[in-house]
Enzyme design. Structure first.
Site, short mmCIF file in Angstrom:
data_model
loop_
_atom_site.label_atom_id
_atom_site.label_comp_id
_atom_site.label_asym_id
_atom_site.label_seq_id
_atom_site.Cartn_x
_atom_site.Cartn_y
_atom_site.Cartn_z
N ASP A 67 0.81 -1.22 0.00
CA ASP A 67 0.00 0.00 0.00
C ASP A 67 0.84 1.26 0.00
O ASP A 67 2.07 1.22 0.16
CB ASP A 67 -0.96 0.00 1.20
CG ASP A 67 -0.32 -0.51 2.49
OD1 ASP A 67 0.93 -0.51 2.58
OD2 ASP A 67 -1.05 -0.91 3.41
N ASN A 136 -7.13 -2.90 14.73
CA ASN A 136 -8.55 -3.10 14.40
C ASN A 136 -8.75 -4.28 13.44
O ASN A 136 -9.81 -4.45 12.87
CB ASN A 136 -9.15 -1.82 13.80
CG ASN A 136 -8.52 -1.47 12.44
OD1 ASN A 136 -7.54 -2.09 12.02
ND2 ASN A 136 -9.07 -0.49 11.76
N HIS A 138 -7.18 -4.76 10.58
CA HIS A 138 -6.99 -4.51 9.15
C HIS A 138 -5.74 -5.22 8.62
O HIS A 138 -4.81 -5.52 9.36
CB HIS A 138 -7.00 -3.00 8.81
CG HIS A 138 -5.76 -2.24 9.16
ND1 HIS A 138 -5.76 -0.89 9.35
CD2 HIS A 138 -4.47 -2.63 9.35
CE1 HIS A 138 -4.54 -0.49 9.63
NE2 HIS A 138 -3.75 -1.52 9.63
N GLU A 143 -9.83 -1.98 5.63
CA GLU A 143 -10.37 -1.65 6.95
C GLU A 143 -11.67 -2.42 7.18
O GLU A 143 -12.37 -2.76 6.22
CB GLU A 143 -10.67 -0.14 7.00
CG GLU A 143 -9.45 0.76 6.77
CD GLU A 143 -8.55 0.88 7.99
OE1 GLU A 143 -8.67 0.07 8.93
OE2 GLU A 143 -7.71 1.80 8.01
C1 F6R Z 1 1.59 -1.55 6.15
C2 F6R Z 1 0.21 -2.01 6.29
C3 F6R Z 1 -0.51 -1.99 7.58
C4 F6R Z 1 0.35 -2.42 8.78
C5 F6R Z 1 -0.47 -2.40 10.06
C6 F6R Z 1 0.38 -2.65 11.28
O1 F6R Z 1 2.04 -1.67 4.82
O2 F6R Z 1 -0.35 -2.37 5.31
O3 F6R Z 1 -1.63 -2.84 7.49
O4 F6R Z 1 0.87 -3.68 8.56
O5 F6R Z 1 -1.13 -1.16 10.21
O6 F6R Z 1 1.26 -1.56 11.44
P1 F6R Z 1 2.46 -1.59 12.50
O7 F6R Z 1 3.41 -2.62 12.02
O8 F6R Z 1 3.05 -0.20 12.45
O9 F6R Z 1 1.84 -1.93 13.81
#
Ligand code: F6R
Length: 240
Positions: A67, A136, A138, A143
């Protein structure tokens, strides 16, 4: 789902990196699916170390990231392109032309999403996809919602995600409110998936992954339909 519980973040990062190194050894021209965020930084550090020690070769590797914020310039130090250069690509012998991150500057983000999925398909599909998980539930920026989108698309970020990501920005107002993200089908199309989760704040997310339900309100639960998922977590995320 295979579950590997590690003592701490460092061990988790090493175990994850060894799986990526094994993939690169078995198939030197592997297509790697990569993630940003805090979680994979240790794994990338370990891959950099193995690359400088001559244990793994990035020259024939192709990558696709999950992303990117939208809109954002790749030079912006908050962009995921910038993050990948800083945390991995600038430190290994990868050909940057083979590294793909959805373009945060695409004039037509819908077309960019379609082109991104087409590029993944043309490369032969993702061999191994690295994932983190949101508090959450995701996955990438898919989301929680009543419906999830199949392919790479533009999406609005939830308040929970904007709040979680605001730690990287000077203020909450600066966090972009939209992103381009691979869809759940793009992600589930990967041949293997490695999901990393660490810290007590990810405990609920890990527990939902291990119960016997699937819901679009907790996108990570869709991973339960995939035949080759390895969850690597530390004790804090597993035990709470
Ligand atoms: C990042 C992504 C997000 C993260 C998730 C966890 O490319 O797609 O889904 O993997 O938000 O983020 P961290 O690792 O910062 O807790």
């Amino acid at each position: 789902m295979r579950i590997i519980v590690c003592e701490n973040y460092e061990e988790m990062s090493k175990v994850g990196a060894r799986i990526f190194a094994a993939q690169m050894t078995l198939k030197p021209d592997s297509i790697l699916g990569l993630a940003t965020g805090s979680t994979p930084v240790g794994l990338y550090r370990e891959l950099i170390r193995m690359n400088s020690a001559g244990e793994i070769d990035f020259a024939p590797i192709t990558t696709f990231n999950l992303d990117e914020y939208y809109p954002i310039s790749p030079d912006n130090d908050q962009s995921y392109r910038y993050f990948m250069n800083e945390n991995l690509f600038d430190h290994v012998n990868i050909d940057k032309a083979r590294t793909h991150v959805p373009s945060g500057l695409a004039e037509d983000p819908e077309a960019e999403g379609k082109a991104y999925d087409a590029a993944i398909a043309a490369a032969g599909g993702i061999d191994i996809q690295l994932l983190g998980i949101g508090v959450n539930g995701h996955i990438a920026f898919n989301e929680p919602d009543e419906e999830l989108i199949v392919g790479t698309h533009v999406t609005g970020l939830t308040d929970s995600t904007i709040e979680a990501n605001s730690r990287f920005f000077a203020s909450r107002d600066e966090v972009p409110t939209r992103a381009l993200t691979m869809g759940m089908a793009s992600i589930l199309g990967a041949k293997k998936i490695v999901l990393l989760a660490n810290g007590v704040k990810k405990h609920d997310a890990v527990m939902k992954l291990l119960d016997n339900t699937i819901t679009t309100q907790w996108p990570a639960t869709l991973l339960k339909v995939h035949p080759d998922v390895t969850l690597i977590c530390d004790k804090a995320a597993y035990e709470g």
